[in-house]
Design a protein around this motif. Structure first.
Motif, PDB file in Angstrom:
ATOM      1  N   GLN A  68       0.842  -1.192   0.000  1.00 54.11           N
ATOM      2  CA  GLN A  68       0.000   0.000   0.000  1.00 54.11           C
ATOM      3  C   GLN A  68       0.879   1.244   0.000  1.00 54.11           C
ATOM      4  OE1 GLN A  68      -2.457  -0.444   3.477  1.00 54.11           O
ATOM      5  NE2 GLN A  68      -4.002  -1.687   2.397  1.00 54.11           N
ATOM      6  N   PRO A  69       0.566   2.225  -0.773  1.00 50.56           N
ATOM      7  CA  PRO A  69       1.356   3.470  -0.774  1.00 50.56           C
ATOM      8  C   PRO A  69       1.444   4.076   0.631  1.00 50.56           C
ATOM      9  CG  PRO A  69      -0.179   3.440  -2.615  1.00 50.56           C
ATOM     10  CD  PRO A  69      -0.536   2.272  -1.747  1.00 50.56           C
ATOM     11  N   GLY A  70       2.601   4.567   0.962  1.00 52.20           N
ATOM     12  CA  GLY A  70       2.820   5.170   2.269  1.00 52.20           C
ATOM     13  C   GLY A  70       3.210   4.181   3.347  1.00 52.20           C
ATOM     14  N   SER A  71       3.276   2.877   3.032  1.00 49.42           N
ATOM     15  CA  SER A  71       3.638   1.856   4.027  1.00 49.42           C
ATOM     16  C   SER A  71       5.129   1.568   3.972  1.00 49.42           C
ATOM     17  CB  SER A  71       2.825   0.583   3.788  1.00 49.42           C
ATOM     18  OG  SER A  71       3.126   0.053   2.500  1.00 49.42           O
ATOM     19  N   THR A  72       5.551   0.644   4.836  1.00 50.05           N
ATOM     20  CA  THR A  72       6.965   0.288   4.928  1.00 50.05           C
ATOM     21  C   THR A  72       7.140  -1.194   4.635  1.00 50.05           C
ATOM     22  OG1 THR A  72       7.394   1.995   6.592  1.00 50.05           O
ATOM     23  CG2 THR A  72       8.995   0.198   6.415  1.00 50.05           C
ATOM     24  N   VAL A  73       8.032  -1.508   3.707  1.00 51.53           N
ATOM     25  CA  VAL A  73       8.382  -2.896   3.382  1.00 51.53           C
ATOM     26  C   VAL A  73       9.616  -3.257   4.195  1.00 51.53           C
ATOM     27  CG1 VAL A  73       9.111  -4.490   1.582  1.00 51.53           C
ATOM     28  CG2 VAL A  73       7.415  -2.725   1.073  1.00 51.53           C
ATOM     29  N   ARG A  74       9.527  -4.389   4.920  1.00 46.97           N
ATOM     30  CA  ARG A  74      10.605  -4.750   5.846  1.00 46.97           C
ATOM     31  C   ARG A  74      11.290  -6.053   5.423  1.00 46.97           C
ATOM     32  NH1 ARG A  74       6.707  -2.496   9.196  1.00 46.97           N
ATOM     33  NH2 ARG A  74       7.488  -0.783  10.518  1.00 46.97           N
ATOM     34  N   LEU A  75      12.593  -6.029   5.596  1.00 46.03           N
ATOM     35  CA  LEU A  75      13.403  -7.248   5.527  1.00 46.03           C
ATOM     36  C   LEU A  75      13.719  -7.649   6.951  1.00 46.03           C
ATOM     37  CD1 LEU A  75      15.907  -6.300   2.667  1.00 46.03           C
ATOM     38  CD2 LEU A  75      14.040  -7.924   2.535  1.00 46.03           C
ATOM     39  N   PHE A  99      16.267 -23.573  11.923  1.00 43.49           N
ATOM     40  CA  PHE A  99      16.174 -22.867  10.649  1.00 43.49           C
ATOM     41  C   PHE A  99      16.399 -21.375  10.873  1.00 43.49           C
ATOM     42  CE2 PHE A  99      14.287 -26.704   9.090  1.00 43.49           C
ATOM     43  CZ  PHE A  99      14.511 -26.688   7.718  1.00 43.49           C
ATOM     44  N   CYS A 100      17.037 -20.783   9.894  1.00 42.65           N
ATOM     45  CA  CYS A 100      17.161 -19.322   9.829  1.00 42.65           C
ATOM     46  C   CYS A 100      16.143 -18.822   8.808  1.00 42.65           C
ATOM     47  CB  CYS A 100      18.582 -18.916   9.444  1.00 42.65           C
ATOM     48  SG  CYS A 100      18.764 -17.156   9.057  1.00 42.65           S
ATOM     49  N   TRP A 101      15.179 -18.019   9.269  1.00 44.87           N
ATOM     50  CA  TRP A 101      14.099 -17.549   8.401  1.00 44.87           C
ATOM     51  C   TRP A 101      14.347 -16.092   8.029  1.00 44.87           C
ATOM     52  CZ3 TRP A 101      10.665 -20.881   6.443  1.00 44.87           C
ATOM     53  CH2 TRP A 101      10.506 -22.104   7.094  1.00 44.87           C
ATOM     54  N   ILE A 102      14.463 -15.836   6.718  1.00 44.38           N
ATOM     55  CA  ILE A 102      14.633 -14.486   6.197  1.00 44.38           C
ATOM     56  C   ILE A 102      13.343 -14.122   5.482  1.00 44.38           C
ATOM     57  CG2 ILE A 102      15.970 -12.991   4.679  1.00 44.38           C
ATOM     58  CD1 ILE A 102      18.296 -14.917   5.024  1.00 44.38           C
ATOM     59  N   GLY A 103      12.692 -13.044   5.923  1.00 42.51           N
ATOM     60  CA  GLY A 103      11.382 -12.705   5.387  1.00 42.51           C
ATOM     61  C   GLY A 103      11.312 -11.316   4.792  1.00 42.51           C
ATOM     62  N   VAL A 104      10.346 -11.147   3.911  1.00 35.93           N
ATOM     63  CA  VAL A 104      10.010  -9.848   3.315  1.00 35.93           C
ATOM     64  C   VAL A 104       8.529  -9.605   3.590  1.00 35.93           C
ATOM     65  CG1 VAL A 104       9.863  -8.479   1.210  1.00 35.93           C
ATOM     66  CG2 VAL A 104      11.758 -10.088   1.516  1.00 35.93           C
ATOM     67  N   HIS A 105       8.240  -8.542   4.367  1.00 33.57           N
ATOM     68  CA  HIS A 105       6.865  -8.260   4.765  1.00 33.57           C
ATOM     69  C   HIS A 105       6.423  -6.950   4.140  1.00 33.57           C
ATOM     70  CE1 HIS A 105       3.669  -6.613   7.388  1.00 33.57           C
ATOM     71  NE2 HIS A 105       3.290  -7.877   7.473  1.00 33.57           N
ATOM     72  N   ASN A 106       5.244  -6.970   3.541  1.00 34.47           N
ATOM     73  CA  ASN A 106       4.684  -5.742   2.980  1.00 34.47           C
ATOM     74  C   ASN A 106       3.234  -5.596   3.413  1.00 34.47           C
ATOM     75  OD1 ASN A 106       4.226  -7.989   0.823  1.00 34.47           O
ATOM     76  ND2 ASN A 106       2.741  -6.405   0.267  1.00 34.47           N
ATOM     77  N   PRO A 107       2.874  -4.442   3.945  1.00 32.11           N
ATOM     78  CA  PRO A 107       1.465  -4.186   4.274  1.00 32.11           C
ATOM     79  C   PRO A 107       0.657  -4.085   2.987  1.00 32.11           C
ATOM     80  CG  PRO A 107       2.936  -2.673   5.429  1.00 32.11           C
ATOM     81  CD  PRO A 107       3.750  -3.339   4.362  1.00 32.11           C
ATOM     82  N   GLY A 108      -0.513  -4.646   3.032  1.00 31.46           N
ATOM     83  CA  GLY A 108      -1.377  -4.613   1.863  1.00 31.46           C
ATOM     84  C   GLY A 108      -2.554  -5.540   2.049  1.00 31.46           C
ATOM     85  N   PRO A 109      -3.434  -5.604   1.094  1.00 29.70           N
ATOM     86  CA  PRO A 109      -4.610  -6.482   1.210  1.00 29.70           C
ATOM     87  C   PRO A 109      -4.179  -7.935   1.286  1.00 29.70           C
ATOM     88  CG  PRO A 109      -4.395  -5.636  -1.028  1.00 29.70           C
ATOM     89  CD  PRO A 109      -3.405  -4.880  -0.197  1.00 29.70           C
ATOM     90  N   PRO A 110      -4.848  -8.723   2.127  1.00 29.61           N
ATOM     91  CA  PRO A 110      -4.451 -10.130   2.267  1.00 29.61           C
ATOM     92  C   PRO A 110      -4.736 -10.933   1.001  1.00 29.61           C
ATOM     93  CG  PRO A 110      -6.496  -9.729   3.441  1.00 29.61           C
ATOM     94  CD  PRO A 110      -6.019  -8.380   2.973  1.00 29.61           C
ATOM     95  N   ILE A 111      -3.925 -11.968   0.803  1.00 27.07           N
ATOM     96  CA  ILE A 111      -4.132 -12.897  -0.312  1.00 27.07           C
ATOM     97  C   ILE A 111      -5.102 -13.983   0.134  1.00 27.07           C
ATOM     98  CG2 ILE A 111      -2.995 -14.497  -1.900  1.00 27.07           C
ATOM     99  CD1 ILE A 111      -0.417 -12.959  -1.455  1.00 27.07           C
ATOM    100  N   GLU A 112      -6.082 -14.267  -0.663  1.00 27.27           N
ATOM    101  CA  GLU A 112      -7.073 -15.272  -0.285  1.00 27.27           C
ATOM    102  C   GLU A 112      -6.425 -16.641  -0.129  1.00 27.27           C
ATOM    103  OE1 GLU A 112     -10.239 -15.201  -3.070  1.00 27.27           O
ATOM    104  OE2 GLU A 112     -10.756 -13.095  -2.707  1.00 27.27           O
ATOM    105  N   VAL A 163       2.650 -16.240   4.564  1.00 28.70           N
ATOM    106  CA  VAL A 163       1.537 -15.987   5.479  1.00 28.70           C
ATOM    107  C   VAL A 163       0.934 -14.648   5.086  1.00 28.70           C
ATOM    108  CG1 VAL A 163       0.832 -15.640   7.868  1.00 28.70           C
ATOM    109  CG2 VAL A 163       2.650 -17.269   7.328  1.00 28.70           C
ATOM    110  N   SER A 164      -0.392 -14.625   4.955  1.00 30.68           N
ATOM    111  CA  SER A 164      -1.067 -13.399   4.548  1.00 30.68           C
ATOM    112  C   SER A 164      -2.302 -13.192   5.408  1.00 30.68           C
ATOM    113  CB  SER A 164      -1.461 -13.467   3.065  1.00 30.68           C
ATOM    114  OG  SER A 164      -2.005 -12.243   2.626  1.00 30.68           O
ATOM    115  N   THR A 179       1.375  -9.256   3.990  1.00 25.74           N
ATOM    116  CA  THR A 179       1.841 -10.550   3.476  1.00 25.74           C
ATOM    117  C   THR A 179       3.317 -10.703   3.795  1.00 25.74           C
ATOM    118  OG1 THR A 179       0.224 -10.491   1.670  1.00 25.74           O
ATOM    119  CG2 THR A 179       2.090 -12.001   1.433  1.00 25.74           C
ATOM    120  N   LEU A 180       3.676 -11.909   4.300  1.00 20.88           N
ATOM    121  CA  LEU A 180       5.058 -12.196   4.680  1.00 20.88           C
ATOM    122  C   LEU A 180       5.526 -13.445   3.926  1.00 20.88           C
ATOM    123  CD1 LEU A 180       7.603 -11.868   6.449  1.00 20.88           C
ATOM    124  CD2 LEU A 180       6.458 -13.281   8.180  1.00 20.88           C
TER     125      LEU A 180
END
Length: 454
Positions: free
Chosen positions: A366-373, A381-394, A440-441, A446-447
């Motif tokens: 979503q515009p104005g949000s923050t995408v995180r690494l 396990f070492c989990w590396i994720g990319v999270h972006n705020p936005g509408p959930p995926i069905e 996960v959404s 969504t992550l």
């Protein structure tokens, strides 16, 4: 025929039966030989005692010499030997039907009862010698014996019967075993017949498991599982072919349309340049698609070797954020790199996987949000994720996101995207590393996470 399982097993059964029968036959043969030897020895011991008693109880030695048939009848057959000699060596009684030369063997004392250890075997004859006392207390030497010809003939006949029994038993075992094995392998032939009827149009068929023998139940279940995998793979391949044709058709249609319009009438140089620029974009799209498909093919066949090294995740995250910074500003997004620590991985492949995830996140956030690494460790396990705020995926889309050419919303395809192959490439990269990928959404966003085994 030599490769037939039934023949091999029948031959093995026959050899096993022959071995068992041979062991039993050897045991019975030796038992019979030992029993015959024991009985002959006991008869020989009793014969010496009888002769001793007869000599001692007789009225005179002359009377014994006059009636030799008495001893022959007592001995009972032509294989028996009886020699009675005086102290000076002169013969008193001599019964030796075969007139064989008998050696002198040490006699046992008169007052000692004979034992089996005193019996000696010489020239196929068992002999026993002992001292005796005559009617007038005369010292006599008695030798009794028996030839072993009859015993050996009987044992030889018994051996031949054993050989015949073992051979006949092995043949019967082979024939019956082959017959039973062929009947027992009938379910395999039925299974092969059923498998022969399966083709690409009938991959939904499954082998019946309720009537198969217990030994074949697990192979049949494994076969059904393989058919399920084949059906799924074939369906994916068919879908992949259709999707590939669709993806290629779009740029080709655009190229044909723009070129046809350009050729219908004369254009200015500027208009021709615009047509060529548009064509270049379509060619670049086709080129990216070809490169991505080539990478997927090489990754699936293990033709892309890993170049593992220890990476600083913070530096990897900073480089990716710098690369996508301009695109993020255009979409009014902030990039936040929270990666830290080190990881053993292929640097180029890790950057490509995170780059694909970050490109998707920037495209759908979503515009104005923050995408995180971000990073977290759990369960080895070492989990590396990319999270972006936005509408959930069905939920119905989550399990298909990593399929080739799959898009949640095909209408949102944009120039410069991966053509629906970006997440498929991420999945292949993690398979090369022996890791996992998950998504996960929910309402918070969504992550996408990459799991590397530690």
């Amino acid at each position: 025929m030599s490769k037939s399982i039934a023949w091999r097993l029948a031959l093995a059964i026959a050899m096993t039966c022959a071995l068992v029968l041979s062991v039993i036959g050897v045991f019975l043969y030796r038992s019979l030989a030992a029993e015959l030897a024991f009985r002959d020895d006991q008869a020989l011991l009793g014969r010496l005692e009888q002769v001793r008693a007869l000599l001692h109880d007789s009225d005179s030695l002359e009377a014994l010499q006059e009636r030799p048939r008495l001893y022959q009848n007592m001995l009972g057959n032509l294989d028996s030997v009886l020699l009675v000699k005086r102290a000076d060596g002169s013969p008193l009684i001599a019964i030796n039907p075969h007139r064989q030369d008998l050696p002198d063997i040490p006699p046992i004392a008169q007052d000692r009862a004979p034992q089996r250890a005193d019996i000696q075997t010489l020239d196929q004859t068992v002999l026993l010698a002992g001292m005796a006392r005559g009617p007038a207390d005369e010292i006599l030497r008695v030798t009794v014996g028996k030839r072993l010809d009859e015993r050996e003939q009987m044992l030889a006949s018994y051996r031949m019967r054993l050989y015949g029994a073992v051979g006949l038993g092995a043949l019967l075992a082979f024939g019956l075993g082959l017959l039973l094995l062929r009947r027992g392998l009938e379910p395999l032939r039925e299974l092969a017949h059923a498998m022969a009827g399966i083709d690409p149009r009938s991959l939904d068929q499954r082998m019946a498991t309720h009537d198969v023998p217990a030994e074949l139940k697990e192979p049949v279940q494994a076969l059904n599982a393989m058919l399920t995998r084949l059906e799924d793979s074939f369906a994916r391949l068919s879908q992949f072919s259709a999707d590939l044709a669709h993806e290629i058709r779009t740029p080709l249609h655009n190229l044909l349309g723009s070129n046809s319009l350009a050729l219908n009438q004369s254009r200015s140089p500027t208009e021709y340049q615009e047509v060529l620029a548009s064509n270049i974009e379509e060619y670049e799209r086709l080129n990216r698609m070809a490169e991505n498909l080539m990478f997927l093919a090489r990754a699936e066949h293990g033709q892309r070797p890993l170049q593992l090294q220890v990476l600083d995740l913070g530096e990897v995250g900073d480089e990716l954020c710098d690369y996508f910074e301009a695109l993020a500003e255009d979409r009014q997004l902030q990039l936040d790199n929270q990666l830290s620590g080190s990881l053993m991985a292929d640097q180029q492949l890790l950057q490509r996987a995170l780059g694909n995830l970050l490109a998707n996140a920037v495209r759908h956030a979503q515009p104005g949000s923050t995408v995180r690494l971000q990073r977290h460790d759990d369960a080895g396990f070492c989990w590396i994720g990319v999270h972006n705020p936005g509408p959930p995926i069905e939920a119905q889309h989550l399990g298909k996101l990593f399929d080739r050419f799959y898009r949640v919303d095909p209408s949102r395809a944009q120039p410069g995207d991966s053509g629906g192959l970006g997440l498929a490439i991420v999945h292949s990269i993690m398979q090369l590393h022996g890791g996992q990928v998950r998504v996960v959404s929910d309402t918070s966003g969504t992550l996408f996470e990459l799991g590397f085994a530690q």
